[in-house]
Design a protein around this motif. Structure first.
Motif, PDB file in Angstrom:
ATOM      1  N   TYR A 151       0.848  -1.185   0.000  1.00  0.00           N
ATOM      2  CA  TYR A 151       0.000   0.000   0.000  1.00  0.00           C
ATOM      3  C   TYR A 151       0.886   1.239   0.000  1.00  0.00           C
ATOM      4  O   TYR A 151       2.032   1.197   0.447  1.00  0.00           O
ATOM      5  CB  TYR A 151      -0.985   0.022   1.178  1.00  0.00           C
ATOM      6  N   SER A 200      -3.371   3.891  -2.428  1.00  0.00           N
ATOM      7  CA  SER A 200      -3.486   2.724  -3.309  1.00  0.00           C
ATOM      8  C   SER A 200      -3.123   1.476  -2.516  1.00  0.00           C
ATOM      9  O   SER A 200      -2.110   1.456  -1.822  1.00  0.00           O
ATOM     10  CB  SER A 200      -2.534   2.851  -4.498  1.00  0.00           C
ATOM     11  N   LEU A 240     -16.195  -2.740  -8.966  1.00  0.00           N
ATOM     12  CA  LEU A 240     -15.887  -1.641  -8.061  1.00  0.00           C
ATOM     13  C   LEU A 240     -16.982  -1.483  -7.005  1.00  0.00           C
ATOM     14  O   LEU A 240     -16.709  -1.250  -5.834  1.00  0.00           O
ATOM     15  CB  LEU A 240     -15.700  -0.343  -8.842  1.00  0.00           C
ATOM     16  N   ILE A 252     -16.577  -3.410  -3.737  1.00  0.00           N
ATOM     17  CA  ILE A 252     -15.445  -3.127  -2.858  1.00  0.00           C
ATOM     18  C   ILE A 252     -15.899  -2.237  -1.712  1.00  0.00           C
ATOM     19  O   ILE A 252     -16.498  -1.181  -1.930  1.00  0.00           O
ATOM     20  CB  ILE A 252     -14.298  -2.429  -3.623  1.00  0.00           C
ATOM     21  N   VAL A 285     -14.425  -0.235   1.678  1.00  0.00           N
ATOM     22  CA  VAL A 285     -13.219   0.229   2.352  1.00  0.00           C
ATOM     23  C   VAL A 285     -13.637   0.784   3.700  1.00  0.00           C
ATOM     24  O   VAL A 285     -14.518   1.642   3.774  1.00  0.00           O
ATOM     25  CB  VAL A 285     -12.486   1.317   1.535  1.00  0.00           C
ATOM     26  N   THR A 333     -15.778   5.190   0.243  1.00  0.00           N
ATOM     27  CA  THR A 333     -16.067   4.733  -1.107  1.00  0.00           C
ATOM     28  C   THR A 333     -14.754   4.491  -1.842  1.00  0.00           C
ATOM     29  O   THR A 333     -13.875   5.353  -1.840  1.00  0.00           O
ATOM     30  CB  THR A 333     -16.891   5.791  -1.868  1.00  0.00           C
ATOM     31  N   ALA A 334     -14.633   3.331  -2.436  1.00  0.00           N
ATOM     32  CA  ALA A 334     -13.453   3.057  -3.264  1.00  0.00           C
ATOM     33  C   ALA A 334     -13.541   3.909  -4.521  1.00  0.00           C
ATOM     34  O   ALA A 334     -14.611   4.042  -5.123  1.00  0.00           O
ATOM     35  CB  ALA A 334     -13.385   1.581  -3.628  1.00  0.00           C
ATOM     36  N   LEU A 353     -10.751   0.501  -9.139  1.00  0.00           N
ATOM     37  CA  LEU A 353     -10.342  -0.895  -9.034  1.00  0.00           C
ATOM     38  C   LEU A 353      -9.751  -1.276 -10.370  1.00  0.00           C
ATOM     39  O   LEU A 353     -10.388  -1.093 -11.411  1.00  0.00           O
ATOM     40  CB  LEU A 353     -11.541  -1.798  -8.720  1.00  0.00           C
ATOM     41  N   VAL A 388      -6.774  -1.189  -5.503  1.00  0.00           N
ATOM     42  CA  VAL A 388      -7.933  -0.421  -5.060  1.00  0.00           C
ATOM     43  C   VAL A 388      -7.412   0.919  -4.569  1.00  0.00           C
ATOM     44  O   VAL A 388      -6.414   0.973  -3.849  1.00  0.00           O
ATOM     45  CB  VAL A 388      -8.669  -1.145  -3.909  1.00  0.00           C
ATOM     46  N   THR A 389      -8.072   2.016  -4.944  1.00  0.00           N
ATOM     47  CA  THR A 389      -7.710   3.333  -4.426  1.00  0.00           C
ATOM     48  C   THR A 389      -8.893   3.917  -3.668  1.00  0.00           C
ATOM     49  O   THR A 389     -10.054   3.629  -3.974  1.00  0.00           O
ATOM     50  CB  THR A 389      -7.285   4.305  -5.548  1.00  0.00           C
ATOM     51  N   PHE A 390      -8.574   4.718  -2.658  1.00  0.00           N
ATOM     52  CA  PHE A 390      -9.596   5.442  -1.906  1.00  0.00           C
ATOM     53  C   PHE A 390      -8.982   6.736  -1.400  1.00  0.00           C
ATOM     54  O   PHE A 390      -7.766   6.881  -1.342  1.00  0.00           O
ATOM     55  CB  PHE A 390     -10.147   4.600  -0.745  1.00  0.00           C
TER      56      PHE A 390
END
Length: 130
Positions: free
Chosen positions: A54, A68, A80, A83, A85, A98-99, A102, A115-117
């Motif tokens: 990460y 990430s 997506l 997912i 988070v 919320t992601a 993806l 996955v990004t948030f």
């Protein structure tokens, strides 16, 4: 038995289904107590996603920083919208985020998902992701 020579015997065994964790294995020849060996190996559950990496490792508490997370063992048909988070600051309740994205990519040994948030504002201190 794959081969047996004076200095080495090689054989192959199929591991039965098991629970995740380290197991000990002993091998011996019937009637020859001096012909034995033991070793350990680890069962791992390939149906559970694992965090491979990460980034970044730290961000300011003003929020909005994109993190990430690279995962292994994520089915390639994951959407997506599936997912979730969650982030748990050391002194506050869990927040669900919320992601943002993806994506999937191949490494030489496996498929990985990223996955990004975005971090929420005002979360000073350490936090654990879930």
């Amino acid at each position: 038995l794959q081969r047996s020579e004076a200095r080495e015997t090689a054989f192959q065994v199929e591991a039965p289904a098991g629970y995740p964790g380290v197991v000990s294995v002993s091998v011996s020849a019937k009637g020859r107590a001096f012909l034995n060996c033991s070793f350990e190996f680890e069962y791992w559950d390939d149906s559970v996603p694992l965090v491979a990496s990460y980034s970044p490792y730290q961000v300011y508490s003003d929020g909005g920083h994109v993190v990430s997370v690279e995962l292994t063992n994520v089915p390639l048909d994951t959407l997506l919208s599936e997912i979730a988070v969650s982030i748990e600051p050391s002194s506050r309740a869990i927040q669900t985020l919320t992601a943002l994205s993806l994506s999937f990519h191949e490494t030489p040994t496996e498929a990985r998902a990223t996955v990004t948030f975005a971090t929420p504002a005002a979360m000073a201190g350490a936090a654990a992701g879930r």
